[in-house]
Design a protein around this motif. Structure first.
Motif, PDB file in Angstrom:
ATOM      1  N   ASP A   1      74.299 -17.445   3.634  1.00  0.00           N
ATOM      2  CA  ASP A   1      75.710 -17.312   3.281  1.00  0.00           C
ATOM      3  C   ASP A   1      75.871 -16.692   1.892  1.00  0.00           C
ATOM      4  O   ASP A   1      76.788 -15.902   1.654  1.00  0.00           O
ATOM      5  CB  ASP A   1      76.385 -18.687   3.317  1.00  0.00           C
ATOM      6  CG  ASP A   1      77.871 -18.611   3.052  1.00  0.00           C
ATOM      7  OD1 ASP A   1      78.596 -18.046   3.902  1.00  0.00           O
ATOM      8  OD2 ASP A   1      78.319 -19.093   1.993  1.00  0.00           O
TER       9      ASP A   1
ATOM     10  N   TYR B   1      76.839 -25.121  -3.734  1.00  0.00           N
ATOM     11  CA  TYR B   1      77.358 -25.531  -2.432  1.00  0.00           C
ATOM     12  C   TYR B   1      77.643 -27.029  -2.430  1.00  0.00           C
ATOM     13  O   TYR B   1      76.775 -27.840  -2.737  1.00  0.00           O
ATOM     14  CB  TYR B   1      76.373 -25.146  -1.326  1.00  0.00           C
ATOM     15  CG  TYR B   1      76.454 -23.673  -0.993  1.00  0.00           C
ATOM     16  CD1 TYR B   1      77.120 -23.227   0.141  1.00  0.00           C
ATOM     17  CD2 TYR B   1      75.908 -22.719  -1.856  1.00  0.00           C
ATOM     18  CE1 TYR B   1      77.227 -21.874   0.423  1.00  0.00           C
ATOM     19  CE2 TYR B   1      76.016 -21.363  -1.581  1.00  0.00           C
ATOM     20  CZ  TYR B   1      76.673 -20.946  -0.436  1.00  0.00           C
ATOM     21  OH  TYR B   1      76.798 -19.605  -0.163  1.00  0.00           O
TER      22      TYR B   1
ATOM     23  N   LYS C   1      80.457 -25.748   1.439  1.00  0.00           N
ATOM     24  CA  LYS C   1      81.201 -24.593   0.951  1.00  0.00           C
ATOM     25  C   LYS C   1      80.603 -24.131  -0.370  1.00  0.00           C
ATOM     26  O   LYS C   1      80.314 -24.951  -1.250  1.00  0.00           O
ATOM     27  CB  LYS C   1      82.683 -24.935   0.764  1.00  0.00           C
ATOM     28  CG  LYS C   1      83.379 -25.386   2.036  1.00  0.00           C
ATOM     29  CD  LYS C   1      84.875 -25.627   1.819  1.00  0.00           C
ATOM     30  CE  LYS C   1      85.141 -26.839   0.946  1.00  0.00           C
ATOM     31  NZ  LYS C   1      84.804 -28.106   1.626  1.00  0.00           N
TER      32      LYS C   1
ATOM     33  N   TYR D   1      86.178 -20.371  -2.746  1.00  0.00           N
ATOM     34  CA  TYR D   1      84.999 -20.667  -1.941  1.00  0.00           C
ATOM     35  C   TYR D   1      84.420 -19.361  -1.400  1.00  0.00           C
ATOM     36  O   TYR D   1      85.159 -18.498  -0.903  1.00  0.00           O
ATOM     37  CB  TYR D   1      85.353 -21.591  -0.775  1.00  0.00           C
ATOM     38  CG  TYR D   1      85.770 -22.981  -1.194  1.00  0.00           C
ATOM     39  CD1 TYR D   1      84.904 -23.804  -1.910  1.00  0.00           C
ATOM     40  CD2 TYR D   1      87.027 -23.480  -0.866  1.00  0.00           C
ATOM     41  CE1 TYR D   1      85.285 -25.079  -2.293  1.00  0.00           C
ATOM     42  CE2 TYR D   1      87.409 -24.761  -1.243  1.00  0.00           C
ATOM     43  CZ  TYR D   1      86.533 -25.553  -1.957  1.00  0.00           C
ATOM     44  OH  TYR D   1      86.912 -26.815  -2.333  1.00  0.00           O
TER      45      TYR D   1
ATOM     46  N   GLN E   1      85.112 -17.808   2.192  1.00  0.00           N
ATOM     47  CA  GLN E   1      86.028 -18.686   2.924  1.00  0.00           C
ATOM     48  C   GLN E   1      87.422 -18.652   2.288  1.00  0.00           C
ATOM     49  O   GLN E   1      87.869 -19.635   1.693  1.00  0.00           O
ATOM     50  CB  GLN E   1      85.496 -20.123   2.953  1.00  0.00           C
ATOM     51  CG  GLN E   1      84.168 -20.265   3.683  1.00  0.00           C
ATOM     52  CD  GLN E   1      83.839 -21.709   4.009  1.00  0.00           C
ATOM     53  OE1 GLN E   1      84.627 -22.417   4.638  1.00  0.00           O
ATOM     54  NE2 GLN E   1      82.680 -22.154   3.570  1.00  0.00           N
TER      55      GLN E   1
ATOM     56  N   LYS F   1      89.819 -21.542   3.343  1.00  0.00           N
ATOM     57  CA  LYS F   1      89.532 -22.827   2.698  1.00  0.00           C
ATOM     58  C   LYS F   1      89.990 -22.811   1.241  1.00  0.00           C
ATOM     59  O   LYS F   1      90.468 -23.817   0.711  1.00  0.00           O
ATOM     60  CB  LYS F   1      88.036 -23.129   2.767  1.00  0.00           C
ATOM     61  CG  LYS F   1      87.501 -23.383   4.178  1.00  0.00           C
ATOM     62  CD  LYS F   1      88.022 -24.684   4.739  1.00  0.00           C
ATOM     63  CE  LYS F   1      87.393 -24.990   6.087  1.00  0.00           C
ATOM     64  NZ  LYS F   1      87.948 -26.233   6.689  1.00  0.00           N
ATOM     65  N   THR F   2      89.844 -21.670   0.592  1.00  0.00           N
ATOM     66  CA  THR F   2      90.310 -21.536  -0.786  1.00  0.00           C
ATOM     67  C   THR F   2      91.810 -21.756  -0.867  1.00  0.00           C
ATOM     68  O   THR F   2      92.306 -22.487  -1.737  1.00  0.00           O
ATOM     69  CB  THR F   2      89.963 -20.146  -1.339  1.00  0.00           C
ATOM     70  OG1 THR F   2      88.545 -19.954  -1.288  1.00  0.00           O
ATOM     71  CG2 THR F   2      90.443 -19.986  -2.773  1.00  0.00           C
TER      72      THR F   2
END
Length: 643
Positions: free
Chosen positions: A132, A220, A229, A464, A467, A470-471
């Motif tokens: 990632d 993370y 994340k 993040y 993402q 999600k942020t």
């Protein structure tokens, strides 16, 4: 509610406003200013063949800022020679040791970004984090980490290099795949030296070109459900932390910090920034089982820790006093009460009048208890400890009052991975037990309508990794970050965290329970407890899963006719159930009816990182523990009316 008013002195404002763009720049400035001053102390094994050595022996070495710079620049040059470019990721999978710090600084001085990986992370999650993050290289501590990384390298198309700290090479049974080169840290430094011979200004030019908003670190979060994340922390996050920490007045250039916290965790990592700003000494050793041994050797003036360490120290002191029995145990119990009364009375007077005031009679008792008990406790911490900072979880106030009264001042602070750790901290002599202090200069705190703590400031993450959705859930467009914690702010600006928003639950009777409040109270009354989880969401009463501190309960067991039994056998015994039940009843006497623990289960082993029940910073992963002990929980509710 409006943000907390933060009083910032002109000196602090100037320091924060004029902070460098990166810690890499701060590091080079520190080296130029104090090249011959000691920067680090670290343990090394003593050669068993040496005249003064013995197998297993070790000694502490020192490293000056100038010596540290030599290694940092050659590591940076080596990464440049490998083709690592600014903001490209270099992972570090290593325990807390001097090489972690040097590698981290080397990556930053190469303009690249560190992906922090806990060495305890399993292969599957390690593969996810490396993939990632798009990490191109990994600095691995030893053969164990090397084997884990090579085992998942087929899932990592971006990975080109693995650098081993201890010089490990691939096993014949698991060679490095095509396209992945394994080299030692010493070989990386050799390449760096050669690169810098041809390009002598490469590191300095790269550091000078770093911009504040360049990615510096990916950490993370320890996911309890789903994948972790990646928190994007830019160079300015760490530069701000360095400046803000130096404004608190908690540390000076003459301090000796003992650093054992995981450097893959944001709490440990942020301490390295403040240390560089001040130019003080840091003693580095991440072996948790050596903390008690190292303290009298290092004799630190400052240490940051998770609450569990202070709880274990307290349990150990109480356990030894109990084992001695008779008058010594009675003296300890008396001294413990005096310590708490002394600290609580002083704090209450400070809150009311602005100055600490303790009645004469209590001062006399405290002076006697100091000679009999407290002086020995301070000596166990090395004899020079001015302050400890506690973070990552709540410290039980009764534990805080005990140590405060004994002259070991534990200052609670608060922060998250998403805020690069430091957001609030208790001020030195004016600290208030039960709070996490006041905001660091430059950080704002406010309480949302539903009680959630919101943060804003330079230390807050930029989002993040990969993402954006999600942020958007936690980071507002105007910079306010939703922490997920419930809290309050008093009239003097001190912040108190009452619980995690997601951990609070409502009983079937409609009453809200903050489990951490109940758990903290139990840790204060029971000297045998290691971990406790209060359960009761949607149920008509609360229960608890309890684990016990192995050395302390085994000492008790030996004195009560259970010598020779295993830890699991002791924990499951009727005698221990009766012992713990007594403490549960004491707890219940201090709770509201709906908070009381009606039933409990003592688990046959303690929670640990290896089973995924604790994060590396020793936080309990509640969903994991509840899932693994679902049968035990179900038994505690058998026959109960759940309607």
């Amino acid at each position: 509610m409006s943000p907390t008013p933060t009083a910032v002195t002109p000196q602090a404002k100037s320091l924060i406003d004029n902070r460098p763009d990166s810690v890499a720049q701060l590091f080079l400035a520190r080296v130029a200013e104090t090249p011959d001053r000691v920067a680090y102390r670290y343990p090394v094994p003593v050669d068993e063949h040496a005249a003064d050595g013995a197998p297993g022996a070790e000694q502490w070495r020192t490293m000056t800022w100038g010596q540290a710079a030599e290694q940092v620049t050659t590591i940076a040059g080596g990464l440049m020679a490998l083709g690592i470019r600014p903001e490209e990721r270099v992972a570090i999978s290593c325990s807390t040791r001097i090489e972690w710090i040097l590698a981290d600084l080397g990556v930053m001085c190469a303009g690249a970004a560190v992906t922090a990986v806990y060495p305890s992370t399993n292969a599957d999650e390690t593969a996810y984090i490396l993939a990632d993050s798009g990490s191109r290289a990994v600095i691995a501590e030893d053969g164990v980490q090397l084997a884990k990384i090579l085992g998942v390298s087929g899932q990592l198309p971006e990975l080109k290099y693995v650098v081993t700290v201890d010089g490990s090479r691939p096993e014949a049974s698991q060679p490095a795949p095509e396209g992945v080169e394994v080299l030692t840290l010493a070989e990386l430094e050799e390449r760096g030296a050669a690169h810098l011979k041809e390009h002598p200004d490469a590191v300095r030019a790269t550091v000078a070109a770093i911009q504040r908003e360049q990615l510096a670190t990916l950490i993370y979060t320890s996911g309890t459900t789903g994948r972790p994340k990646g928190v994007r922390l830019v160079h300015d996050c760490w530069s701000y932390q360095a400046a803000a920490q130096s404004c608190t007045g908690l540390l000076t250039a003459d301090d000796v910090q003992y650093l054992w916290l995981p450097l893959s965790h944001v709490f440990g990592k942020t301490l390295t920034s403040g240390h560089i700003q001040l130019g003080s000494v840091t003693a580095v050793d991440g072996r948790v089982d050596r903390i008690i041994h190292n303290l009298p050797v290092v004799r630190p003036t400052y240490m940051a820790s998770a609450p569990r360490v202070f709880e274990k120290v307290y349990n150990g002191i109480a356990g030894r006093a109990r084992a001695e029995g008779g008058a010594k145990y009675k003296i300890f119990l008396w001294a413990a009460k005096v310590a708490r009364d002394y600290a609580r009375t002083g704090q209450e007077s400070l809150t009311a009048t602005g100055t600490r005031s303790v009645p004469f009679g209590l001062r006399v008792q405290h002076a006697v208890a100091d000679k009999l008990v407290y002086a020995k406790i301070r000596e166990a911490f090395g004899g020079r400890m001015r302050a400890c900072v506690s973070g990552s979880a709540a410290l039980a106030p009764e534990i805080g009052y005990f140590f405060s009264g004994a002259g070991v001042h534990i200052l609670e602070g608060y922060g998250l991975t998403e805020s690069s750790a430091g957001s609030t901290v208790n001020p030195g002599e004016d600290y208030r037990i039960g709070t996490v202090g006041t905001p660091l200069p430059g950080t704002e705190v406010r309480i949302a309508e539903d009680g959630e703590v919101l943060l804003r400031g330079p230390g807050v993450m930029r989002g993040y990794h990969n993402q954006p959705e999600k942020t958007a859930e936690v980071l507002e467009s105007d910079g306010w970050f939703h922490t997920g914690d419930i809290g309050e702010i008093d009239k003097d600006g001190f912040v108190k965290i009452t619980d995690r928003k997601k951990d609070m639950f409502k009983t079937s009777g409609g009453k809200y329970v903050a489990p951490s409040e109940v758990e903290g109270k139990f840790k204060a009354v029971c000297p045998f407890v290691s971990n406790i989880l209060v359960i009761g969401n949607g149920r008509n009463y609360c229960t608890a899963l309890i684990t016990l501190d192995e050395p302390v309960i085994m000492q008790w067991a030996g004195a009560h006719g259970m010598g020779g039994r295993s830890y699991a056998e002791v924990c499951s015994s009727p005698q221990v159930h009766e012992l713990i039940d007594g403490f549960v009843q004491r707890l219940n006497g201090d709770l509201q009816r709906w908070q009381t623990v009606k039933k409990f289960t003592v688990l046959p082993r303690d929670l640990d990182i290896e089973h995924g029940e604790l994060t590396p910073s020793l936080k309990v992963k509640r969903p994991v523990v509840e899932r693994e002990n679902a049968d035990a929980i179900a038994r505690m509710y058998e026959g109960a009316n759940e309607a």
